[in-house]
Design an enzyme around this catalytic site. Structure first.
Site, PDB file in Angstrom:
ATOM      1  CB  SER A  71      -0.935  -0.011   1.210  1.00 29.82           C
ATOM      2  OG  SER A  71      -0.185   0.110   2.398  1.00 29.82           O
TER       3      SER A  71
ATOM      4  NE  ARG B 155      -1.730   5.720   1.076  1.00 27.85           N
ATOM      5  CZ  ARG B 155      -1.117   4.855   1.874  1.00 27.85           C
ATOM      6  NH1 ARG B 155       0.185   4.929   2.027  1.00 27.85           N
ATOM      7  NH2 ARG B 155      -1.790   3.945   2.526  1.00 27.85           N
TER       8      ARG B 155
ATOM      9  CG  ASN C 234      -1.974   9.886  -4.641  1.00 29.87           C
ATOM     10  OD1 ASN C 234      -2.895  10.667  -4.740  1.00 29.87           O
ATOM     11  ND2 ASN C 234      -1.971   8.876  -3.795  1.00 29.87           N
TER      12      ASN C 234
END
Lengths: 300, 156
Positions: free
Chosen positions: A228, A232, A236
């Site tokens: 994660s 992440r 993004n």
């Protein structure tokens, strides 16, 4: 375009999303086969992939030279700036650079102090500083207009692909997350012992006899941390980069150019927030995970 | 966008950079900051102490000044009293001296008077004897009439 084909929107985007890959050619490559006409290579040779297809065919044995290189350059810039400040470090009146660096160091120090509750670990705070500044620098590359560096690379240096934002490469973000993961495992074993670490995974949250279920649950939990963390940041920044590329596609014609310019400025301003935030999140979560790794659970 | 050796390369770079930061960057900066913080704290404490000292010294100076003033006032007062006393004493002395002189003068006068009286007496006795001789026509035996003559002289 490296392929020399007509400039299509799809080709433009594809070009921007392709890494400069140095890797090993295998049997699947057209240039390594008997039917090869020009620029032929032998199976097992190492070289730069000339197309996105070639790059993907190389599999694991390949290095994304562009993102890796930029990542190293940015990391070295970080070390250079902060190293110079460290050399200037004085108890007297601090210089401008030292002042700036101390502001960041103090910010990180406060944060680590409030987040990381275990004393006596000299690694966590410098790690947090490295992650924050390095990831921030990597993200900052996103604010450079998408065509500048690739254009120079392609037309003046004859480098076919150039992805300049390291954090839009999952290899880079997952690589850092993997580093954090290794630290988590290392400190877990160091603080709890191998058996303690295993029992933490196996005997919670359900009773001991259900340890296979526990192991699966806790194992997923453990693996999810670095995955994660890396995804992440990647997600993004990749999305942000994508939007910049799509905005760049708008240019051409007066109205669209003006609209594109306005959009690009707006998105860049918004992105200033995103890149700082993502660097911050990556750092804070790394510290939190390491804090958890230091927590020794009481026996049930 | 496949996973490649880059991942391992980045992991290695991560460790190397973190290690360099931990060894060469973080400690000198944080130590300098902590040392400076201590220096500033010490400086502030010293300043506070100095201002406290100053206040104390000022207070002491005021006290001493007040004491000195009081002492001076006391001295002046004492001197004044002493002067008054001296004047009084001098007056007293003068008065006593005057009285003594007066007394002496009086005694002198008394003595002079007595002496004059004595002389006078003697003269009277002689005159009386001479008168009596003249009256009686014969010498009065001074020795035989001494008692009488003395009695006479005493009555003068």
């Amino acid at each position: 375009m490296a392929s020399g084909g007509p400039l299509t929107a799809e080709g433009y985007i594809q070009h921007h999303l392709t890494n400069l890959v140095y890797g090993q050619f295998n049997e699947g490559h057209a240039r390594a086969q008997a039917s090869c006409q020009e620029h032929c290579v032998a199976v097992g040779d190492w070289g730069f992939a000339q197309t996105a297809e070639e790059a993907s065919q190389m599999g694991f044995m390949a290095i994304n030279v562009d993102t890796m290189g930029w990542s190293l350059v940015l990391g070295l810039i970080f070390l250079f700036i902060f190293g110079r400040a460290a050399k200037q470090a004085t108890t007297g009146v601090p210089s401008g650079l030292l002042n700036f660096v101390e502001t960041i160091v103090d910010f990180i120090d406060d944060l680590v102090r409030s987040t990381f509750q275990h004393s006596g670990n000299a690694l966590v705070a410098p790690m947090a500083l490295t992650i924050f500044v390095w990831v921030f620098f990597m993200n900052l590359m996103d604010l450079i207009p998408v065509d500048w560096i690739p254009f120079v690379a392609e037309h003046y240096l004859h480098i076919p692909f150039m992805k300049v934002v390291p954090s839009t490469d999952p290899n880079i973000t997952l690589g850092m997350a993997f580093g954090v993961f290794m630290l988590i495992v290392y400190y877990s074993i160091l603080k709890k012992g191998a058996w303690g670490f295993f029992s933490e995974l196996a005997f919670h949250p359900f009773p001991k006899w259900m340890f296979p279920v526990n192991l699966i649950l806790e194992g997923v939990n453990l693996i999810a941390k670095p995955v994660s963390l890396g995804l992440r940041l990647f997600g993004n920044l990749y999305a942000g980069e994508m939007i910049f590329i799509l905005i760049a596609l708008m240019y051409g014609g007066l109205v669209m150019s003006v609209a594109g310019g306005v959009l690009q400025i707006a998105w860049a301003l918004f992105h200033v927030l995103v890149i700082t935030l993502q660097a911050f999140i990556f750092m804070v979560l790394s510290v939190v995970y390491l804090n958890q790794a230091h927590d020794v659970m009481e026996e049930h | 966008m496949s996973i490649t050796l880059t991942l391992i390369g980045q992991s290695i770079a991560f460790f190397v950079f973190v290690w360099i930061c931990m060894k060469a960057i973080w400690p000198p900066i944080t130590e300098a900051m902590a040392a400076r913080q201590k220096q500033i704290a010490d400086g502030l404490a010293a300043a506070e102490r100095a201002s406290l000292d100053l206040e104390l010294a000022q207070k002491r100076a005021t006290d001493e000044l007040k004491d000195a003033k009081a002492e001076a006032a006391a001295l002046v007062e004492e001197a004044r009293q002493r002067a008054a006393q001296m004047v009084d004493e001098a007056k007293e002395d003068a008065r006593a001296e005057g009285a003594k002189l007066l007394e002496a003068a009086r005694a002198d006068i008394e003595r002079e008077v007595n002496r004059a009286r004595e002389t006078l007496r003697k003269d009277v006795a002689v005159l009386a004897v001479a008168g009596a001789e003249k009256v009686l026509g014969q010498a009065v035996d001074a020795g035989a009439h001494a008692a009488l003559l003395d009695d006479l002289a005493k009555q003068l």
